[in-house]
Scaffold this active site. Structure first.
Site, PDB file in Angstrom:
ATOM      1  N   ARG A 104       0.838  -1.220   0.000  1.00  0.00           N
ATOM      2  CA  ARG A 104       0.000   0.000   0.000  1.00  0.00           C
ATOM      3  C   ARG A 104       0.869   1.265   0.000  1.00  0.00           C
ATOM      4  O   ARG A 104       0.478   2.313  -0.480  1.00  0.00           O
ATOM      5  CB  ARG A 104      -0.959  -0.010   1.209  1.00  0.00           C
ATOM      6  N   ASP A 123      -7.283  17.507 -14.518  1.00  0.00           N
ATOM      7  CA  ASP A 123      -7.554  16.150 -14.979  1.00  0.00           C
ATOM      8  C   ASP A 123      -7.287  16.158 -16.488  1.00  0.00           C
ATOM      9  O   ASP A 123      -8.022  16.762 -17.258  1.00  0.00           O
ATOM     10  CB  ASP A 123      -9.014  15.786 -14.672  1.00  0.00           C
ATOM     11  N   TYR A 128     -15.737  15.341 -15.436  1.00  0.00           N
ATOM     12  CA  TYR A 128     -16.294  13.994 -15.286  1.00  0.00           C
ATOM     13  C   TYR A 128     -17.355  14.004 -14.169  1.00  0.00           C
ATOM     14  O   TYR A 128     -17.123  14.603 -13.106  1.00  0.00           O
ATOM     15  CB  TYR A 128     -15.149  13.021 -14.979  1.00  0.00           C
ATOM     16  N   LYS A 134      -7.974   4.740 -18.703  1.00  0.00           N
ATOM     17  CA  LYS A 134      -8.300   5.132 -20.062  1.00  0.00           C
ATOM     18  C   LYS A 134      -7.071   5.011 -20.978  1.00  0.00           C
ATOM     19  O   LYS A 134      -6.600   3.916 -21.201  1.00  0.00           O
ATOM     20  CB  LYS A 134      -8.883   6.551 -20.044  1.00  0.00           C
TER      21      LYS A 134
END
Ligand code: PLP
Length: 394
Positions: free
Chosen positions: A62, A186, A115, A211
């Site tokens: 992590r 973004d 988005y 993406k």
């Protein structure tokens, strides 16, 4: 590897070689997946050094993992950043970046053309933490007026999902600097192949790596890139929120990055061809693609994006939502699916997917009509895609 053999690599070379130990006896050509949650320490002295921040050892996946470090080196190189971070999703990257920069009582200025999931985060989640967002248009008009002593972050998305409106990134970064705000963008639709926001003055660039960066519709992933100091803060927040990437996804992201430039250039060329075809079609009311002369941000796109205008476009049918649904239901090559940036061409109705939690007024304000079809252009032949559009519209 002889690191400084080529002083400044091109993006394609960086995506293939950055972060990889390449030369030596039996060094693997691809990146090993270090599929482990934790790492062994030789002794407690080394553990103590780690706890004191004096060791570069890995502790727990992590926090970091060698496979993920390779992905981060590639992203940092592609974005001209000092450092990068990979996360479990684009949403994890966005949330970690915002929460690392904000606290209760702070305010954000964000463009409303973003988005839907990001919009919901600003509208619904941040207020629960005492953080207010003011939405502005992509022109950034009114930012000067909205800034006050509580404003901390300027957040934009360009090109915007799904309307393909652009934000002048240089102007946005300068505005943020003037008001001492952290600037975040973004850049998912643009990809580092077409635009490098950090070079234009942004503090942080964020992507849904699901993406274009990964590019094959087979993982969910996110990245953030920026200065070492800023990425370290985002990483700390990501560690606390638990939004770390899995090493297997890291491997697929690395593999995707190696063909990023090839894919994006081909997708740009096909998207332009398709957009021009659609614009001439009698059943189409409007095509949204920054490469078209009719696009209001065309001049900005030419200035800000290099090598193409992206593989995403949207269009409105004259017959509105019923016609859009008919089109989507009849398409054969285009798959009716959410997400974007993969090798398969996709169509989708944003009101039912990426922006389905937005109200009618919010959708209208963002420029999203009920009958808007969003297209993600894949790697199929343009001739076949145009023929499919033609038959689906007939
Ligand atoms: N940003 C943009 C522009 C997106 O289109 C998406 C997802 O569709 C996201 C962020 C969220 O990314 P993820 O789904 O990887 O969390």
């Amino acid at each position: 590897m002889p690191k400084k053999l080529v002083p400044r690599w091109s993006d394609a070379t960086r995506a293939i070689h950055s972060g990889e130990p390449r030369h030596g006896l039996n060094v693997p050509v691809t990146t090993p997946i270090i599929r482990t949650s934790n790492f062994n320490f030789a002794d407690t002295a080394e553990l103590k050094r780690f706890a004191e921040g004096k060791s570069k050892a890995y502790l727990y996946t992590r926090y970091g993992n060698p496979t993920l470090s390779v992905a981060e080196a590639k992203i940092a190189d592609l974005e001209n950043a000092e450092a990068a971070l990979v996360t479990a999703s684009g949403t994890a990257a966005i949330a970690s970046a915002l929460l690392a920069a904000l606290q209760s009582g702070d305010e954000v200025i964000a463009t409303r053309q973003i988005y839907g999931g990001s919009f919901n985060f600003f509208r619904d989640t941040l207020p629960r933490l005492g953080i207010r967002t003011h939405f502005v248009e992509t022109s950034l008009e009114g930012v000067d007026r909205l800034v006050n002593a509580k404003t901390r972050v300027l957040y934009v998305e360009s090109p915007a999902n799904p309307t393909l409106q652009l934000v002048d990134l240089k102007k946005a970064a300068a505005l943020a600097r003037k008001h001492k705000l952290v600037s975040m963008v973004d850049s998912t639709f643009g990809s580092p192949v077409l635009q490098k926001p950090l070079d234009l003055g942004f503090d942080l660039v964020l992507h849904s790596a699901t993406k274009y960066l990964a590019g094959h519709s087979d993982i969910v992933a996110g990245v953030a890139a920026g200065s070492r100091a800023r990425i370290s803060k985002v990483r700390e927040m990501m560690i606390r929120l638990g939004g770390s990437m899995d090493p297997d996804a890291g491997y697929l992201l690395i593999r995707g990055l190696k063909t990023l430039e090839l894919r994006v250039h081909r997708q740009c060329a096909t998207a332009l061809e398709l957009a021009r075809f659609l614009e001439r079609h009698p059943k189409i009311a409007r095509v949204h693609y920054p490469g078209l002369k009719s696009h209001p941000d065309r001049r900005l796109a030419r200035r800000q994006m290099a090598g193409g205008f992206g593989g995403m476009l949207a269009f409105d049918l004259k017959g509105g939502l019923p016609a859009a649904r008919r089109f989507c239901d009849r398409a054969k090559i285009f798959l009716l699916a959410a997400s974007l940036g993969g090798v398969e061409s996709l169509i989708v109705l944003p009101i039912y997917t990426s922006h389905h939690r937005m109200g009618t007024t919010e959708l209208a304000a963002a420029g999203i009509s009920p009958g808007m079809v969003r297209v993600s252009v894949g790697l199929e032949d343009a001739v076949d895609l145009i023929a499919d559009v033609q038959q689906a519209l007939s």
